[in-house]
Scaffold this motif. Sequence first.
Motif, PDB file in Angstrom:
ATOM      1  N   VAL A  90       0.847  -1.197   0.000  1.00 57.67           N
ATOM      2  CA  VAL A  90       0.000   0.000   0.000  1.00 57.67           C
ATOM      3  C   VAL A  90       0.882   1.246   0.000  1.00 57.67           C
ATOM      4  N   PRO A  91       0.759   2.116  -1.004  1.00 53.31           N
ATOM      5  CA  PRO A  91       1.580   3.335  -1.044  1.00 53.31           C
ATOM      6  C   PRO A  91       1.200   4.318   0.051  1.00 53.31           C
ATOM      7  N   THR A  92       2.123   5.190   0.377  1.00 52.86           N
ATOM      8  CA  THR A  92       1.821   6.287   1.296  1.00 52.86           C
ATOM      9  C   THR A  92       1.125   7.402   0.519  1.00 52.86           C
ATOM     10  N   PHE A  93       0.516   8.334   1.251  1.00 50.18           N
ATOM     11  CA  PHE A  93      -0.107   9.487   0.604  1.00 50.18           C
ATOM     12  C   PHE A  93       0.954  10.332  -0.110  1.00 50.18           C
ATOM     13  N   ALA A  94       2.146  10.368   0.464  1.00 51.82           N
ATOM     14  CA  ALA A  94       3.228  11.134  -0.165  1.00 51.82           C
ATOM     15  C   ALA A  94       3.549  10.594  -1.547  1.00 51.82           C
ATOM     16  N   GLU A  95       3.452   9.278  -1.713  1.00 53.14           N
ATOM     17  CA  GLU A  95       3.714   8.673  -3.019  1.00 53.14           C
ATOM     18  C   GLU A  95       2.667   9.079  -4.047  1.00 53.14           C
ATOM     19  N   ALA A  96       1.491   9.519  -3.547  1.00 48.26           N
ATOM     20  CA  ALA A  96       0.437   9.991  -4.450  1.00 48.26           C
ATOM     21  C   ALA A  96       0.579  11.481  -4.732  1.00 48.26           C
ATOM     22  N   GLY A  97       1.619  12.092  -4.159  1.00 49.03           N
ATOM     23  CA  GLY A  97       1.876  13.507  -4.410  1.00 49.03           C
ATOM     24  C   GLY A  97       1.366  14.451  -3.358  1.00 49.03           C
ATOM     25  N   ILE A  98       0.753  13.908  -2.280  1.00 45.07           N
ATOM     26  CA  ILE A  98       0.248  14.768  -1.205  1.00 45.07           C
ATOM     27  C   ILE A  98       1.260  14.739  -0.069  1.00 45.07           C
ATOM     28  N   THR A  99       2.244  15.582  -0.153  1.00 45.98           N
ATOM     29  CA  THR A  99       3.373  15.528   0.778  1.00 45.98           C
ATOM     30  C   THR A  99       3.080  16.202   2.114  1.00 45.98           C
ATOM     31  N   ASN A 100       2.040  17.030   2.179  1.00 48.66           N
ATOM     32  CA  ASN A 100       1.735  17.738   3.422  1.00 48.66           C
ATOM     33  C   ASN A 100       0.565  17.107   4.166  1.00 48.66           C
ATOM     34  N   TYR A 101       0.293  15.847   3.887  1.00 48.60           N
ATOM     35  CA  TYR A 101      -0.851  15.160   4.503  1.00 48.60           C
ATOM     36  C   TYR A 101      -0.359  14.282   5.644  1.00 48.60           C
ATOM     37  N   SER A 102      -0.673  14.666   6.870  1.00 54.45           N
ATOM     38  CA  SER A 102      -0.121  13.915   8.004  1.00 54.45           C
ATOM     39  C   SER A 102      -1.086  13.794   9.182  1.00 54.45           C
ATOM     40  N   PRO A 103      -2.367  13.481   8.946  1.00 58.27           N
ATOM     41  CA  PRO A 103      -3.233  13.220  10.101  1.00 58.27           C
ATOM     42  C   PRO A 103      -2.856  11.880  10.729  1.00 58.27           C
ATOM     43  N   THR A 104      -2.280  11.930  11.893  1.00 58.08           N
ATOM     44  CA  THR A 104      -1.819  10.708  12.559  1.00 58.08           C
ATOM     45  C   THR A 104      -2.448  10.627  13.945  1.00 58.08           C
ATOM     46  N   PRO A 105      -3.547   9.899  14.072  1.00 52.71           N
ATOM     47  CA  PRO A 105      -4.200   9.818  15.379  1.00 52.71           C
ATOM     48  C   PRO A 105      -3.349   9.065  16.390  1.00 52.71           C
ATOM     49  N   TRP A 106      -3.415   9.524  17.634  1.00 51.44           N
ATOM     50  CA  TRP A 106      -2.690   8.870  18.711  1.00 51.44           C
ATOM     51  C   TRP A 106      -3.670   8.411  19.787  1.00 51.44           C
ATOM     52  N   ILE A 107      -3.236   7.487  20.601  1.00 52.70           N
ATOM     53  CA  ILE A 107      -3.969   7.064  21.799  1.00 52.70           C
ATOM     54  C   ILE A 107      -3.021   7.248  22.967  1.00 52.70           C
ATOM     55  N   GLY A 108      -3.482   7.966  23.988  1.00 42.50           N
ATOM     56  CA  GLY A 108      -2.593   8.275  25.101  1.00 42.50           C
ATOM     57  C   GLY A 108      -3.262   8.162  26.451  1.00 42.50           C
ATOM     58  N   LEU A 109      -2.434   8.068  27.463  1.00 36.41           N
ATOM     59  CA  LEU A 109      -2.911   7.884  28.828  1.00 36.41           C
ATOM     60  C   LEU A 109      -2.821   9.194  29.610  1.00 36.41           C
ATOM     61  N   PHE A 110      -3.912   9.492  30.340  1.00 41.28           N
ATOM     62  CA  PHE A 110      -3.990  10.699  31.156  1.00 41.28           C
ATOM     63  C   PHE A 110      -4.408  10.343  32.582  1.00 41.28           C
ATOM     64  N   ALA A 111      -4.098  11.249  33.501  1.00 45.52           N
ATOM     65  CA  ALA A 111      -4.626  11.199  34.858  1.00 45.52           C
ATOM     66  C   ALA A 111      -5.442  12.464  35.072  1.00 45.52           C
ATOM     67  N   PRO A 112      -6.373  12.449  36.005  1.00 44.53           N
ATOM     68  CA  PRO A 112      -7.094  13.689  36.308  1.00 44.53           C
ATOM     69  C   PRO A 112      -6.122  14.765  36.780  1.00 44.53           C
ATOM     70  N   ALA A 113      -6.396  16.012  36.422  1.00 44.78           N
ATOM     71  CA  ALA A 113      -5.543  17.118  36.866  1.00 44.78           C
ATOM     72  C   ALA A 113      -5.456  17.127  38.391  1.00 44.78           C
ATOM     73  N   GLY A 114      -4.280  17.441  38.892  1.00 44.97           N
ATOM     74  CA  GLY A 114      -4.072  17.451  40.337  1.00 44.97           C
ATOM     75  C   GLY A 114      -3.465  16.173  40.864  1.00 44.97           C
ATOM     76  N   THR A 115      -3.348  15.159  40.019  1.00 43.71           N
ATOM     77  CA  THR A 115      -2.685  13.927  40.436  1.00 43.71           C
ATOM     78  C   THR A 115      -1.226  14.248  40.747  1.00 43.71           C
ATOM     79  N   PRO A 116      -0.717  13.842  41.899  1.00 44.36           N
ATOM     80  CA  PRO A 116       0.665  14.184  42.268  1.00 44.36           C
ATOM     81  C   PRO A 116       1.682  13.801  41.183  1.00 44.36           C
ATOM     82  N   LYS A 117       2.637  14.684  40.977  1.00 41.01           N
ATOM     83  CA  LYS A 117       3.627  14.472  39.918  1.00 41.01           C
ATOM     84  C   LYS A 117       4.386  13.148  40.062  1.00 41.01           C
ATOM     85  N   PRO A 118       4.787  12.725  41.275  1.00 41.97           N
ATOM     86  CA  PRO A 118       5.489  11.433  41.375  1.00 41.97           C
ATOM     87  C   PRO A 118       4.661  10.264  40.830  1.00 41.97           C
TER      88      PRO A 118
END
Length: 266
Positions: free
Chosen positions: A178-206
Motif C-alpha cells: 500500500v503506497p503512502t499518501f506522499a507517493e500519491a503527491g500529497i506531501t503535506n498530509y499527516s493526520p496521525t491519530p494517537w492514543i494516550g494515557l492521562f490522569a485527572p488534573a491534580g494527580t501528584p507528579k510522582p
Amino acid sequence: LGQTVLVENKPGASNMIGMAAGAAAAPDGYTLVMGSTTSMSVVPHLYSKVPYRHDKDFAPISIVGLLNTALTANAGVKENNAKELIARLKADPDALVAATSGVGSYSHLAGEWFAAGAGLKMRFIPYATTSPYTDLLGGQQVHLIFDALPAAIGNVRAGKLKVLALTGKTRHPKFPDVPTFAEAGITNYSPTPWIGLFAPAGTPKPIVDKYSTEIVRIVKLPDVRARLYEQTLMPVGDNAASFARTLKRDKVLWQNIVTAAGIKPQ
C-alpha cells in the motif's frame, strides 16, 4: 505494576462522556483515562459546550501509540491507490462518495485535508448516529472513508474493503504493497491519530512520572509490541513533558483544519 486494572468503557457524544467522567475522578492515581486525538485535539474545536477542559482537566502521562490514517475503499472500486483515485475524481468529482462519522469528525476532517491537498472537491455523507461501515461494505451509497486503520482492518483482511493509501513516512510493515499518501503527491498530509494515557488534573507528579516510566517500559516488551503491531498501533511510549508538547502542536493543527473546512462550533 502488579495491580488489577478494571476497564470501564463509556462511549458516546464523540468521546465526551468518557472524558468528562475521567476529568471528574479523584486525582489519586487510581483512575486513569485513555484519550485520543479526537477527544483532546478535535472535539474542543467542534462544540461550544464541552463537559471537560482539554487543556486543564488532565495530566498527560504518555502516548501509548500512533495509528495510521487509511484511505479505505469498497472492494468494488476499480482504483487501487490514491494516485489513481485522484485522477478519477479530477475527471469526475461525483464518481465516488466518502462516508464520515459526522460533520467535523476525524474521518470528515481527514477527508477534507486530503481533498484540499489533492486540489479536489469531494462529496461527504455524514453518519452521525450509525456506523458508516455498513454502507461502505455495501458499496452503493458510499465508496470511501478516511479513518484510523484499525477500524477497517477486519474487513480489509477479509477482502471486503481495500486500502488505497496510508499515512507515514514509509510504507506500513503490515501493508508493504500500500503506497503512502506522499507517493500519491500529497506531501503535506499527516493526520496521525494517537492514543494516550492521562490522569485527572491534580494527580501528584510522582504518580504521573511513575506511570509514564512504566508505559515507556511496557511498550518496549516484545509481546506487547507484537500485540500492538497486530492491531496496527505503532508503539510510542514517551514522558509527560513530551506528550504535553504534542498536545500543544495538535491543538493548533486541528484548529486550523476545522477552520479551513468552514466548520462552526455547535
